[in-house]
Design a protein around this motif. Structure first.
Motif, PDB file in Angstrom:
ATOM      1  N   LEU A 192       0.818  -1.207   0.000  1.00 20.37           N
ATOM      2  CA  LEU A 192       0.000   0.000   0.000  1.00 20.37           C
ATOM      3  C   LEU A 192       0.855   1.260   0.000  1.00 20.37           C
ATOM      4  O   LEU A 192       1.941   1.280   0.592  1.00 20.37           O
ATOM      5  N   PRO A 193       0.385   2.326  -0.639  1.00 18.09           N
ATOM      6  CA  PRO A 193       1.080   3.616  -0.524  1.00 18.09           C
ATOM      7  C   PRO A 193       0.873   4.188   0.870  1.00 18.09           C
ATOM      8  O   PRO A 193       0.108   3.639   1.679  1.00 18.09           O
ATOM      9  N   ASP A 194       1.530   5.303   1.163  1.00 18.49           N
ATOM     10  CA  ASP A 194       1.384   5.920   2.484  1.00 18.49           C
ATOM     11  C   ASP A 194      -0.046   6.382   2.736  1.00 18.49           C
ATOM     12  O   ASP A 194      -0.551   6.291   3.857  1.00 18.49           O
ATOM     13  N   MET A 195      -0.690   6.896   1.685  1.00 15.72           N
ATOM     14  CA  MET A 195      -2.057   7.405   1.808  1.00 15.72           C
ATOM     15  C   MET A 195      -2.861   6.981   0.589  1.00 15.72           C
ATOM     16  O   MET A 195      -2.310   6.722  -0.473  1.00 15.72           O
ATOM     17  N   VAL A 196      -4.164   6.927   0.766  1.00 15.00           N
ATOM     18  CA  VAL A 196      -5.068   6.648  -0.360  1.00 15.00           C
ATOM     19  C   VAL A 196      -6.236   7.624  -0.304  1.00 15.00           C
ATOM     20  O   VAL A 196      -6.667   8.055   0.775  1.00 15.00           O
ATOM     21  N   LEU A 197      -6.754   7.967  -1.475  1.00 19.35           N
ATOM     22  CA  LEU A 197      -8.006   8.705  -1.570  1.00 19.35           C
ATOM     23  C   LEU A 197      -9.110   7.673  -1.692  1.00 19.35           C
ATOM     24  O   LEU A 197      -9.022   6.761  -2.514  1.00 19.35           O
ATOM     25  N   TYR A 213      -6.802   8.986   3.472  1.00 16.97           N
ATOM     26  CA  TYR A 213      -6.593   8.083   4.600  1.00 16.97           C
ATOM     27  C   TYR A 213      -5.141   7.627   4.645  1.00 16.97           C
ATOM     28  O   TYR A 213      -4.520   7.364   3.604  1.00 16.97           O
ATOM     29  N   ILE A 214      -4.599   7.511   5.852  1.00 20.79           N
ATOM     30  CA  ILE A 214      -3.234   7.022   6.048  1.00 20.79           C
ATOM     31  C   ILE A 214      -3.288   5.508   6.222  1.00 20.79           C
ATOM     32  O   ILE A 214      -4.049   4.997   7.056  1.00 20.79           O
ATOM     33  N   THR A 215      -2.483   4.799   5.460  1.00 21.52           N
ATOM     34  CA  THR A 215      -2.509   3.335   5.507  1.00 21.52           C
ATOM     35  C   THR A 215      -1.540   2.782   6.552  1.00 21.52           C
ATOM     36  O   THR A 215      -0.681   3.495   7.074  1.00 21.52           O
ATOM     37  N   ALA A 216      -1.681   1.502   6.814  1.00 22.66           N
ATOM     38  CA  ALA A 216      -0.814   0.824   7.773  1.00 22.66           C
ATOM     39  C   ALA A 216       0.631   0.799   7.311  1.00 22.66           C
ATOM     40  O   ALA A 216       1.548   0.648   8.128  1.00 22.66           O
ATOM     41  N   ASN A 217       0.866   0.953   6.016  1.00 25.45           N
ATOM     42  CA  ASN A 217       2.227   0.894   5.485  1.00 25.45           C
ATOM     43  C   ASN A 217       2.994   2.192   5.664  1.00 25.45           C
ATOM     44  O   ASN A 217       4.193   2.240   5.420  1.00 25.45           O
ATOM     45  N   CYS A 218       2.343   3.249   6.062  1.00 22.64           N
ATOM     46  CA  CYS A 218       3.014   4.543   6.203  1.00 22.64           C
ATOM     47  C   CYS A 218       3.948   4.517   7.413  1.00 22.64           C
ATOM     48  O   CYS A 218       3.503   4.358   8.553  1.00 22.64           O
ATOM     49  N   LYS A 219       5.240   4.706   7.169  1.00 23.54           N
ATOM     50  CA  LYS A 219       6.237   4.735   8.244  1.00 23.54           C
ATOM     51  C   LYS A 219       6.526   6.171   8.689  1.00 23.54           C
ATOM     52  O   LYS A 219       7.240   6.383   9.664  1.00 23.54           O
TER      53      LYS A 219
END
Length: 453
Positions: free
Chosen positions: A118-123, A336-342
């Motif tokens: 996943l990217p850091d964020m998604v629309l 939205y911020i995904t779980a993959n965002c470090k």
């Protein structure tokens, strides 16, 4: 598990219905503006290139899908953040072909248990997010501690992304409903735009008959295969198609009244029900078959494509059953911020500074992409208050911003589009002679089956 499986199947089955609910381009001056340079945002390929974050400490990745609408808004935010917060910041945009691709990204990652894709964020589309957060809670990071005053946004908009008391999304665009009318055609029938403000649906039909008689045009249209009129008309009354998570169709007197009005308008020639989305946009609206359009404000660029009608349109609020101005919203999305965002702190700071409070971001998003904000203070900016030539030099975006603040919060459901499909089919059957009670009961039964009730 059964409901999760059904929701995954629906995500694939109803993607066509989603395309009609949050698109559109255009700019604040009434043209179909380009995407703008928006700083150094990189827009990469589509679909398969959507996954993964960036190793650079100043770079965030985000998946979005419309190069003429929401992507220019993201570029506007990046440029604003670069200039005023962090000159080294970069936003890497992973462009998708449609919102369905982002839903597939999340579903695939969750199914494999690997969120690294996943990217850091998604629309993400408003009508889908609650189902996805509940089905895949580990895919998301909440933004409950973000530096945003949520009271500065429409309550109805924030309700979508608030799940079990936690905020998950930051609004990007909204679908505040407009009632747009050809004022020249109204005048031919002896009416003005002021006559359309705060009227009953009974009066609307009366005006529609006069317009039809004088001009040969219907006063309203809506595609029959994705009829959003029921939802919008209901919301204007503060009523939902769902109650306590279940269909609210039979026994819903307000819904029955609204369906009967739609049927009556169709039989009287006041309402056109084209068979498809393209017939609705290309033939009915752009083919000059109607004197009015009621839908989310993202329909504006479709109206504006007929340049010969520039200066002939104006907007106001919706009719209601008993009279008084009606307000509704149809479509919209949030980030939205995904779980993959470090780099969660960076993501939250970027979202808080730009879409959380910056009129600079929202002004440029409006000019470059036609994105109308749900951030209430944005409606007070000079850009929002500029007259729009196509709409008779009226400040339609300030009007829309004001309208949006009055939209009532009603119960939502991830089966919104399934309900729309069933009620749309019922309306066609009733128009063709079916019994209204039987058809509404059939629609509710079918919806209950789809929901696994």
């Amino acid at each position: 598990m059964k409901k999760k499986l059904i929701s995954m199947l629906l995500a694939g089955a109803m993607v066509l219905s989603l395309a009609a609910c949050g698109g559109g381009g255009g700019n604040a001056n009434g043209g179909s503006g380009d995407s703008g340079d928006g700083g150094s945002a990189q827009t990469e390929g589509t679909d398969e290139n959507a996954g993964g974050g960036s190793s650079d400490d100043n770079t965030l990745t985000v998946a979005a899908w419309d190069p003429a609408f929401n992507i220019p808004a993201l570029k506007a935010a990046e440029a604003d953040y670069q200039e005023n917060v962090n000159k080294d910041f970069k936003l890497e945009i992973k462009e998708q072909s449609g919102s369905k691709d982002i839903e597939t990204l999340v579903t695939t990652a969750a199914s494999s248990g690997n969120y690294d894709t996943l990217p850091d964020m998604v629309l993400f589309q408003d009508h889908w997010i609650q189902q996805y957060v509940r089905d895949y809670p580990d895919a998301w990071q909440d933004v409950n501690d973000i530096d945003i005053n949520w009271d500065d946004f429409y309550a109805e908009k924030i309700d979508y992304s608030t799940i079990e008391g936690k905020h998950y999304g930051v609004p990007l665009d909204g679908g505040t409903v407009i009632s747009a009318y050809r004022v020249d055609l109204l005048e031919e029938a002896g009416y003005s735009i002021d006559d359309m403000k705060g009227i009953t649906w009974e009066k609307f039909i009366e005006v529609g008959k006069a317009v039809k008689e004088k001009t040969g045009k219907a006063l309203l249209c809506m595609n029959s295969d994705g009829n959003d009129l029921v939802y919008m008309m209901l919301q204007a009354e503060g009523v939902s198609q769902f109650k306590d998570g279940k269909p609210n169709i039979t026994g819903n007197d307000t819904l029955k009244q609204i369906v009967q009005i739609i049927v009556d308008m169709t039989k009287e020639g006041v309402l056109l029900l084209p068979n498809s989305w393209s017939d609705y946009t290309d033939s009915a609206i752009q083919g000059d078959q109607v004197a009015g359009v009621i839908n989310g404000n993202w329909i504006i660029p479709t109206i504006q494509k007929v340049e010969a009608n520039s200066g002939k349109w104006e907007i106001t609020t919706m009719p209601t059953l008993k009279g008084g101005e009606g307000y509704a919203s149809n479509g919209g999305s949030s980030l939205y911020i995904t779980a993959n965002c470090k780099k969660t702190d960076l993501a939250k700071d970027f979202l808080a500074y730009t879409f959380g409070k910056s009129t600079v971001t929202y002004d440029k998003a409006l000019k470059d992409g036609g994105v109308v904000s749900t951030y209430i203070p944005a409606g007070k900016s000079e850009v929002y208050n500029e007259g729009v030539e196509f709409f008779n030099n009226t400040p339609i975006y300030a009007q829309i911003s004001e309208m949006g603040s009055h939209v009532k919060t009603i119960e939502q459901s991830p089966y919104h589009y399934t309900c729309r499909e069933k009620l749309g089919a019922a309306i066609i059957n009733i128009v063709n002679g079916g019994d209204i009670d039987e058809e509404l009961k059939n629609a509710e039964d079918q919806l209950n089956f789809e929901m696994g009730n």
